[in-house]
Design a protein around this motif. Sequence first.
Motif, short mmCIF file in Angstrom:
data_model
loop_
_atom_site.label_atom_id
_atom_site.label_comp_id
_atom_site.label_asym_id
_atom_site.label_seq_id
_atom_site.Cartn_x
_atom_site.Cartn_y
_atom_site.Cartn_z
N LYS A 199 -52.28 17.92 -70.90
CA LYS A 199 -52.77 18.62 -69.57
C LYS A 199 -52.96 20.19 -69.62
N ALA A 200 -54.03 20.82 -69.34
CA ALA A 200 -53.72 22.04 -69.04
C ALA A 200 -54.54 22.59 -67.93
N ILE A 201 -54.01 23.63 -67.33
CA ILE A 201 -54.56 24.40 -66.29
C ILE A 201 -55.01 25.81 -66.68
N VAL A 202 -56.13 26.06 -66.44
CA VAL A 202 -56.58 27.48 -66.79
C VAL A 202 -56.92 28.11 -65.48
N ILE A 203 -56.18 29.29 -65.22
CA ILE A 203 -56.23 30.05 -63.96
C ILE A 203 -56.97 31.23 -64.44
N VAL A 204 -58.13 31.13 -63.63
CA VAL A 204 -59.02 32.48 -63.96
C VAL A 204 -59.02 33.35 -62.73
N ASP A 205 -58.31 34.38 -62.80
CA ASP A 205 -58.23 35.38 -61.56
C ASP A 205 -57.95 36.69 -62.34
N ASP A 206 -58.36 37.76 -61.43
CA ASP A 206 -58.15 39.17 -62.05
C ASP A 206 -56.51 39.66 -61.43
N ASP A 207 -56.08 38.71 -60.43
CA ASP A 207 -54.81 39.29 -59.81
C ASP A 207 -53.86 38.61 -60.65
N PRO A 208 -52.88 39.40 -61.22
CA PRO A 208 -51.81 38.98 -61.94
C PRO A 208 -50.87 38.05 -61.07
N ILE A 209 -50.64 38.65 -59.90
CA ILE A 209 -49.74 37.75 -59.08
C ILE A 209 -50.07 36.61 -58.79
N VAL A 210 -51.29 36.57 -58.30
CA VAL A 210 -52.07 35.07 -58.11
C VAL A 210 -51.84 34.11 -59.17
N ARG A 211 -52.17 34.65 -60.42
CA ARG A 211 -52.09 33.96 -61.52
C ARG A 211 -50.51 33.41 -61.76
N LEU A 212 -49.58 34.25 -61.58
CA LEU A 212 -48.05 34.02 -61.74
C LEU A 212 -47.66 33.03 -60.63
N VAL A 213 -47.97 33.21 -59.44
CA VAL A 213 -47.50 32.23 -58.49
C VAL A 213 -47.96 30.95 -58.73
N ILE A 214 -49.34 30.83 -58.94
CA ILE A 214 -49.80 29.52 -59.14
C ILE A 214 -49.11 28.79 -60.46
N GLN A 215 -49.04 29.59 -61.50
CA GLN A 215 -48.24 28.92 -62.46
C GLN A 215 -46.82 28.46 -62.17
N ARG A 216 -45.89 29.36 -61.51
CA ARG A 216 -44.94 28.72 -60.90
C ARG A 216 -45.02 27.42 -60.26
N MET A 217 -45.94 27.59 -59.24
CA MET A 217 -46.11 26.36 -58.32
C MET A 217 -46.12 25.01 -59.28
N VAL A 218 -47.20 25.23 -60.10
CA VAL A 218 -47.60 24.24 -61.03
C VAL A 218 -46.44 23.76 -61.71
N HIS A 219 -45.52 24.47 -62.36
CA HIS A 219 -44.47 24.20 -63.04
C HIS A 219 -43.39 23.41 -62.22
N ASN A 220 -43.46 23.80 -61.01
CA ASN A 220 -42.37 23.31 -60.12
C ASN A 220 -42.87 21.76 -59.77
N ILE A 221 -44.17 21.39 -59.67
CA ILE A 221 -44.75 20.28 -59.34
C ILE A 221 -44.75 19.45 -60.72
#
Length: 131
Positions: A3-25
């Motif tokens: 499975k892959a999640i592609v986070i398409v957002d110009d804000d690097p903080i938003v991308r990083l926060v989402i990535q960390r939340m995904v990995h915690n889940i």
Amino acid sequence: MNKAIVIVDDDPIVRLVIQRMVHNIDSSITCHQCENGEVGLLRIEKLQNITDYIVVLLDINMPVLNGWEFLDRLQQLNIVASDKFKLYMITSSTDASDKIKARSYPVIKKLYPKPLSKQDLKEILSSDEMP
């Protein structure tokens, strides 16, 4: 299952926060950070043949290729009709016209306001549609 999640957002903080939340889940999900729609489309094209399931989290307002332009170009890819592909729009926009326009794209499963909460992400990842 791959499975892959592609986070398409110009804000690097938003991308990083989402990535960390995904990995915690679910640490088995691979996250791909894309700073604009152009990069996101290229990533999806590469992933469509090597992953079993792709979830896209798409922002609306970005440079180079915004969310709407991304969606228009995405329609040309065969992957959109696939059961292994799900797209969710995430936005800070409060403009009612954006919500109306989002409904005109059948590929968008749901629109979420920013910031995306852990509960929102759990909902996306535990969707009945996700294997």
